[in-house]
Design a protein around this motif. Structure first.
Motif, PDB file in Angstrom:
ATOM      1  N   GLN A 150       0.819  -1.206   0.000  1.00 34.62           N
ATOM      2  CA  GLN A 150       0.000   0.000   0.000  1.00 34.62           C
ATOM      3  C   GLN A 150       0.858   1.263   0.000  1.00 34.62           C
ATOM      4  O   GLN A 150       0.503   2.260  -0.630  1.00 34.62           O
ATOM      5  CB  GLN A 150      -0.930  -0.015   1.211  1.00 34.62           C
ATOM      6  CG  GLN A 150      -2.037  -1.054   1.123  1.00 34.62           C
ATOM      7  CD  GLN A 150      -2.807  -1.202   2.426  1.00 34.62           C
ATOM      8  OE1 GLN A 150      -2.237  -1.074   3.514  1.00 34.62           O
ATOM      9  NE2 GLN A 150      -4.096  -1.468   2.328  1.00 34.62           N
ATOM     10  N   ALA A 173      -9.632   0.089 -13.587  1.00 34.85           N
ATOM     11  CA  ALA A 173     -10.139   0.071 -12.210  1.00 34.85           C
ATOM     12  C   ALA A 173      -9.581  -1.119 -11.435  1.00 34.85           C
ATOM     13  O   ALA A 173      -9.177  -0.985 -10.273  1.00 34.85           O
ATOM     14  CB  ALA A 173     -11.664   0.045 -12.213  1.00 34.85           C
ATOM     15  N   ALA A 174      -9.540  -2.263 -12.077  1.00 34.33           N
ATOM     16  CA  ALA A 174      -9.015  -3.465 -11.407  1.00 34.33           C
ATOM     17  C   ALA A 174      -7.536  -3.307 -11.070  1.00 34.33           C
ATOM     18  O   ALA A 174      -7.080  -3.696  -9.991  1.00 34.33           O
ATOM     19  CB  ALA A 174      -9.232  -4.680 -12.290  1.00 34.33           C
ATOM     20  N   ARG A 187      -7.050  -0.857  -8.143  1.00 35.60           N
ATOM     21  CA  ARG A 187      -7.383  -1.505  -6.873  1.00 35.60           C
ATOM     22  C   ARG A 187      -6.329  -2.539  -6.480  1.00 35.60           C
ATOM     23  O   ARG A 187      -5.877  -2.582  -5.328  1.00 35.60           O
ATOM     24  CB  ARG A 187      -8.754  -2.178  -6.967  1.00 35.60           C
ATOM     25  CG  ARG A 187      -9.262  -2.709  -5.625  1.00 35.60           C
ATOM     26  CD  ARG A 187     -10.548  -3.512  -5.804  1.00 35.60           C
ATOM     27  NE  ARG A 187     -11.639  -2.702  -6.281  1.00 35.60           N
ATOM     28  CZ  ARG A 187     -12.412  -1.936  -5.500  1.00 35.60           C
ATOM     29  NH1 ARG A 187     -12.149  -1.858  -4.211  1.00 35.60           N
ATOM     30  NH2 ARG A 187     -13.405  -1.255  -6.011  1.00 35.60           N
ATOM     31  N   HIS A 232      -3.116  -0.786  -5.367  1.00 32.01           N
ATOM     32  CA  HIS A 232      -3.289   0.256  -4.341  1.00 32.01           C
ATOM     33  C   HIS A 232      -2.829   1.628  -4.832  1.00 32.01           C
ATOM     34  O   HIS A 232      -2.322   2.433  -4.037  1.00 32.01           O
ATOM     35  CB  HIS A 232      -2.520  -0.121  -3.067  1.00 32.01           C
ATOM     36  CG  HIS A 232      -2.650  -1.545  -2.647  1.00 32.01           C
ATOM     37  ND1 HIS A 232      -3.785  -2.038  -2.041  1.00 32.01           N
ATOM     38  CD2 HIS A 232      -1.793  -2.597  -2.773  1.00 32.01           C
ATOM     39  CE1 HIS A 232      -3.622  -3.332  -1.786  1.00 32.01           C
ATOM     40  NE2 HIS A 232      -2.434  -3.697  -2.236  1.00 32.01           N
ATOM     41  N   SER A 284     -13.703   5.363  -4.770  1.00 28.88           N
ATOM     42  CA  SER A 284     -14.125   4.061  -4.221  1.00 28.88           C
ATOM     43  C   SER A 284     -13.025   3.013  -4.335  1.00 28.88           C
ATOM     44  O   SER A 284     -13.094   1.960  -3.693  1.00 28.88           O
ATOM     45  CB  SER A 284     -15.385   3.568  -4.939  1.00 28.88           C
ATOM     46  OG  SER A 284     -15.090   3.125  -6.265  1.00 28.88           O
ATOM     47  N   LEU A 285     -12.004   3.281  -5.141  1.00 25.08           N
ATOM     48  CA  LEU A 285     -10.889   2.349  -5.315  1.00 25.08           C
ATOM     49  C   LEU A 285      -9.751   2.628  -4.338  1.00 25.08           C
ATOM     50  O   LEU A 285      -8.757   1.893  -4.326  1.00 25.08           O
ATOM     51  CB  LEU A 285     -10.353   2.436  -6.749  1.00 25.08           C
ATOM     52  CG  LEU A 285     -11.356   2.216  -7.881  1.00 25.08           C
ATOM     53  CD1 LEU A 285     -10.691   2.476  -9.236  1.00 25.08           C
ATOM     54  CD2 LEU A 285     -11.922   0.806  -7.825  1.00 25.08           C
ATOM     55  N   SER A 337      -7.205   2.820  -1.295  1.00 23.69           N
ATOM     56  CA  SER A 337      -6.737   1.712  -0.466  1.00 23.69           C
ATOM     57  C   SER A 337      -6.237   2.206   0.887  1.00 23.69           C
ATOM     58  O   SER A 337      -5.687   3.298   1.000  1.00 23.69           O
ATOM     59  CB  SER A 337      -5.588   0.991  -1.190  1.00 23.69           C
ATOM     60  OG  SER A 337      -5.068  -0.061  -0.410  1.00 23.69           O
TER      61      SER A 337
END
Length: 401
Positions: free
Chosen positions: A71, A91-92, A95, A98, A124-125, A127
């Motif tokens: 992270q 988006a994937a 995510r 991070h 919303s993604l 971390s």
């Protein structure tokens, strides 16, 4: 010894035991302190060193301590997302890795409401409880990617330079409020580069696009600071760019390799505009992809410790976040592997790796994570960069503690 003396000695010894004293501490003028109560004892045992240390940590330090190494590395990246909206693969990847911040790529006339829906999806993604900087290259003139209902038409920097500093600050506050309403909290502006008089048409990255506030350090400094202050009043962070200046080059590093400045020095008067931005508290400075032969002839500025640490950090005193120009797709770095780009920038003293391409950023992320795992010195550099990023995020309300 007589029996009476023996009895007297026993009585005196018993008195010492009862009062908890020894013969060397008895005083006729003081009373012994009572033993701690049960409540006092529980208070002492409830304050271990680590607990008091935790309460003393700043919010950025608390967040840093709870982030995993994966992270932390993700916080080093600012990656491009289409102005038309996030696609599923990007988006994937954001995510999974991070990735800590995003910036809009491309132009849109969809307006504030549509951009707001995209910025919410991006947030919303986020971390590790660390919200994102969502950026736009909203300079004005030809460089205004976000348009449409709710966004003003921003004049070019040349046009902004015709305003008084007070007028520009008020206007920038309005433009910043529009960005904030759309969920954009970082503007990759203002341009602090100085283009010498009479050379604008020959200067592809700045002058030819009317991105300069003026042709001398004083007007550029005054108007750039006004822009910074106006955006700050709206709650939007800013980025002074492109250090140490693209006003004296010919080629545009986005489209051309081997762009060279043979004039700018570490003591150059044209650095005064950047010094003014630093004095005004600009949180980010972006470093250029050109080579400055009078400072470091062997490296692009973005990979030069002489430029980043020697001039920007040490000489000019910048303690904020140092950001790269685009290391994902720019022609200036096309012949350098993505891993080398990312690691070279961080080793030179940089903090935020900009990549308009999410897939390229994913490769950079993996390389940085691997090197940090096996190289303690590099891991320390990564930690320092992450802490600077978290400090700025805290100032803009992006941390949860």
């Amino acid at each position: 010894m007589t029996i009476s003396r023996i009895l007297l000695a026993c009585v005196f010894s018993l008195a010492l035991v009862v009062c908890g004293c020894d013969s060397g501490s008895v005083s006729s003028t003081s009373s012994p302190a009572p033993p701690p109560t049960a409540a006092a004892r529980s208070t002492v045992t409830a304050r271990p060193a680590e607990s008091s240390q935790a309460t003393a940590l700043s919010c950025p330090d608390q967040v840093f301590s709870r982030l995993t190494q994966a992270q932390r590395v993700g916080q080093l990246f600012l990656v491009g997302i289409p102005a038309s909206g996030l696609d599923a693969p990007d988006a994937a990847a954001i995510r999974a890795d991070h990735l800590g911040s995003v910036t809009f790529v491309g132009n849109t006339t969809a307006g504030v409401a549509q951009i707001r829906s995209i910025t919410r999806a991006a947030q919303s993604l986020a971390s590790g409880g660390v919200r994102m900087f969502v950026a736009a290259n909203q300079e004005g003139g030809e460089i205004q990617p976000l348009r449409g209902p709710g966004f003003s038409a921003i004049p070019s920097a040349v046009g902004q330079g015709a305003l008084t500093s007070a007028e520009l600050e008020r206007a920038a506050t309005t433009w910043g409020r529009e960005l904030a309403a759309a969920g954009v909290n970082l503007d990759l502006a203002p341009v602090m580069d100085v283009v010498p008089p009479g050379t604008a048409s020959q200067n592809a990255p700045i002058g030819a696009l009317q991105r300069e506030y003026g042709d001398a350090p004083g007007p550029v400094a005054a108007h750039g600071v006004a822009f910074i202050n106006g955006m700050r009043a709206a709650g939007v962070a800013t980025t002074a760019k492109h250090f140490p200046g693209l006003g004296r080059v010919r080629g545009n590093t986005d489209f051309t390799g081997d762009v060279v400045d043979t004039v700018t020095t570490a003591n150059d008067p044209y650095l005064a505009s950047f010094q003014a931005a630093i004095a005004a508290g600009v949180p980010f400075v972006m470093v250029a992809l050109a080579t400055y032969t009078s400072i470091d002839p062997s490296h692009l500025a973005v990979f030069s410790s002489r430029v980043i640490d020697g001039v920007l950090r040490q000489k000019m005193g910048f303690g904020g976040v140092i950001m790269s120009d685009d290391l994902g797709a720019a022609a200036a770095v096309a012949n350098i592997s993505p891993a080398t780009r990312a690691i070279g920038f961080l080793e030179a003293g940089g903090d935020v790796i900009t990549s308009q391409s999410v897939p390229v950023a994913a490769g950079m992320y993996a390389a940085v994570l691997r090197k940090a795992a096996g190289d303690a010195a590099f891991r320390g550099e990564v930690s320092g960069a992450v802490r600077r990023i978290l400090d700025v995020k805290a100032k803009y309300g992006l941390l949860s503690c």
